[in-house]
Motif scaffolding. Sequence first.
Motif, short mmCIF file in Angstrom:
data_model
loop_
_atom_site.label_atom_id
_atom_site.label_comp_id
_atom_site.label_asym_id
_atom_site.label_seq_id
_atom_site.Cartn_x
_atom_site.Cartn_y
_atom_site.Cartn_z
N GLN A 23 0.81 -1.32 0.01
CA GLN A 23 -0.04 0.04 0.01
C GLN A 23 0.90 1.26 -0.05
O GLN A 23 0.33 2.36 -0.24
CB GLN A 23 -0.91 0.00 1.04
N GLU A 176 -4.29 -9.53 10.08
CA GLU A 176 -5.50 -10.11 10.23
C GLU A 176 -5.88 -11.35 9.75
O GLU A 176 -6.52 -11.76 8.67
CB GLU A 176 -6.36 -9.12 9.29
N TYR A 307 -11.48 -1.21 13.80
CA TYR A 307 -12.08 -0.01 13.18
C TYR A 307 -13.36 0.08 13.50
O TYR A 307 -14.13 1.26 13.40
CB TYR A 307 -12.05 -0.19 11.79
N ASN A 325 -15.59 -2.68 7.36
CA ASN A 325 -14.39 -3.56 7.41
C ASN A 325 -14.46 -4.80 7.00
O ASN A 325 -15.70 -5.37 7.57
CB ASN A 325 -13.64 -3.41 8.83
N GLU A 368 -3.67 -1.26 14.23
CA GLU A 368 -4.21 -0.39 13.44
C GLU A 368 -5.49 -0.06 13.85
O GLU A 368 -6.29 -0.53 14.97
CB GLU A 368 -4.64 -1.39 12.40
N TRP A 418 -3.33 3.24 11.93
CA TRP A 418 -3.43 2.97 10.54
C TRP A 418 -2.88 4.04 9.38
O TRP A 418 -3.54 5.00 9.86
CB TRP A 418 -4.50 2.14 9.79
N SER A 425 -5.94 2.47 -0.26
CA SER A 425 -6.83 1.60 0.58
C SER A 425 -6.50 0.12 0.21
O SER A 425 -6.42 -0.17 -1.00
CB SER A 425 -8.19 2.10 0.41
N ALA A 426 -7.05 -0.82 1.14
CA ALA A 426 -6.76 -2.07 0.79
C ALA A 426 -8.23 -2.64 0.34
O ALA A 426 -8.25 -3.31 -0.50
CB ALA A 426 -6.58 -3.03 2.12
N SER A 427 -9.26 -2.08 0.79
CA SER A 427 -10.49 -2.79 0.58
C SER A 427 -11.07 -2.10 -1.05
O SER A 427 -11.40 -2.91 -1.98
CB SER A 427 -11.64 -2.55 1.40
N THR A 428 -10.68 -0.83 -1.27
CA THR A 428 -11.16 -0.18 -2.35
C THR A 428 -10.04 0.23 -3.47
O THR A 428 -10.60 0.68 -4.49
CB THR A 428 -12.14 0.90 -2.09
N TYR A 435 -6.11 8.27 5.56
CA TYR A 435 -5.93 7.93 7.14
C TYR A 435 -4.73 8.78 7.81
O TYR A 435 -4.79 8.74 9.03
CB TYR A 435 -5.66 6.35 7.47
C1 BGP Z 1 -7.24 -3.55 7.41
C2 BGP Z 1 -5.84 -4.01 6.58
C3 BGP Z 1 -5.03 -2.75 6.21
C4 BGP Z 1 -5.95 -1.58 6.03
C5 BGP Z 1 -7.06 -1.22 6.88
C6 BGP Z 1 -7.77 -0.14 6.43
O1 BGP Z 1 -8.07 -4.49 7.21
O2 BGP Z 1 -4.94 -4.67 7.51
O3 BGP Z 1 -4.12 -3.12 5.22
O4 BGP Z 1 -5.90 -1.15 4.50
O5 BGP Z 1 -7.77 -2.20 6.89
O6 BGP Z 1 -8.75 -0.60 5.35
P1 BGP Z 1 -9.05 0.17 3.92
O7 BGP Z 1 -7.59 0.33 3.50
O8 BGP Z 1 -9.70 -0.71 3.41
O9 BGP Z 1 -9.85 1.52 4.26
#
Ligand code: BGP
Length: 479
Positions: A23, A176, A307, A325, A368, A418, A425-428, A435
Amino acid sequence: MTGPTSQPFPETFLWGGATAANQIEGAHDADGKGLSIQDVLPQGIVGPRTAHPTPDNLKLEAIDFYHRYAADIALLAEMGFKVFRLSIAWSRIFPNGDDEKPNEAGLAFYDRVLDELERHGIEPLVTISHYETPLALAEKYNGWASRKLIGFYERYVRVLFDRYGHRVRYWLTFNEINSLLHFPIIGGAILTPKEELSRQDQFQAVHHVLVASALATRIAHEQIPDARVGCMVLAIPVYPLTPAPSDVLAALDADHTNLLFGDVHVRGAYPGYAMRYMRENGIELDITDEDREILTNTVDFVSFSYYMSVCETADPDQRHTGDGNIIGGVRNPTLRDTEWGWQIDPVGLRIVLNQFWDRWQKPLFIVENGLGAKDELVHVDGRPTVDDDYRIAYLNDHLLQVAEAIADGVDVLGYTPWGCIDLVSASTAQMSKRYGFVYVDRDDDGTGTLARYRKKSFHWYADVIRSNGASLRRGDGRP
Ligand code: BGP
């Protein structure tokens, strides 16, 4: 319960921030690096996979930490960081995952990063595997569905411990780790679509990862005298939607699917509720005697991301699942949402700290936490910055709850929010979900200068660290 003492954070408290290689680094094919699963997921966890890296994948360049690490670490040092969580990109070290020999150029990069951290007196906290398994391991073996991955991971961790063991004390085995049950491609590099993956194969993959994690713990303890190895779980407290016992039980069941991972890491064996679940669902794990022995190598501490919380109910008509999340869950009508639909619950952090401490009696590390939000760059006294009072409020309220938990008697090692510097972002896979305390000039379409700017929260966090938490403001977050 009354409020915490005025100075609850121990002097040794590790203040810092967290990132992951895929990332931040970019340079996705530099100096012999192989592809990772992230290089073919341009839209993040939810989007489709591509055959090859495509230009719309922001992670290919990310924030170019690969070339800018020295200046970035200097900014973290300016905030007074005591610890920095980073991950090592497995495919920089073993480009295909199953190579015989490591890639020296990849190893040398992390030497340079660790040198820089050392120069600033910042302790590294290293995640060995953070959602970035070499793509070849996914394509050739279907990732952690294969037992062979244990051997490849073992080879990888031995190389890391040999090379960096004298200068890295804190290690996390898998990011995770419980995400494998929810998103097999990210958590386990398993290419079989989740809907087609049998429960048998999924739990077998979980078993392989748990064995690999315990094996890494054993090797670290053998090779590095003062190593402290932690598991890393996605923590998500599950509340019953109503006081009906059936809802309370549904919440307990949902909680168990996550607690299972900490239970195995801390107790060294599968808990009864997991055995029952497997028995009743026709899952017969292939567990060898050697596996059982390896699992007894338990962790030194438990780390987690936090989160949001979720609700659970036994009533199918009430199961309105929210975003959030990667685990998701039933929406809590009493909480507010972030712009991305994650429900904000500072008190949940105190709850989870107490729950984990009561259950495991192991030191806890919050590795995180944070608010993903859209930021607007403004100019104050001619300098670009972001007025991110919303982020300050979020972090302040969560930290007050950490203080409460410490006052409750919970042993908390540290806090690494985080994305301390803006990242993908990891999810999107967006840049606009920010952040950081440091703004990075890059947009979702890939444009931008990559310049770094201090946000208002940068100065706020520097004060928090300098005062060891005494500057936190009591306000809405008070329980
Ligand atoms: C967790 C992951 C991270 C990070 C974070 C925030 O699930 O360990 O890699 O990205 O979430 O999520 P996002 O980036 O989707 O907002």
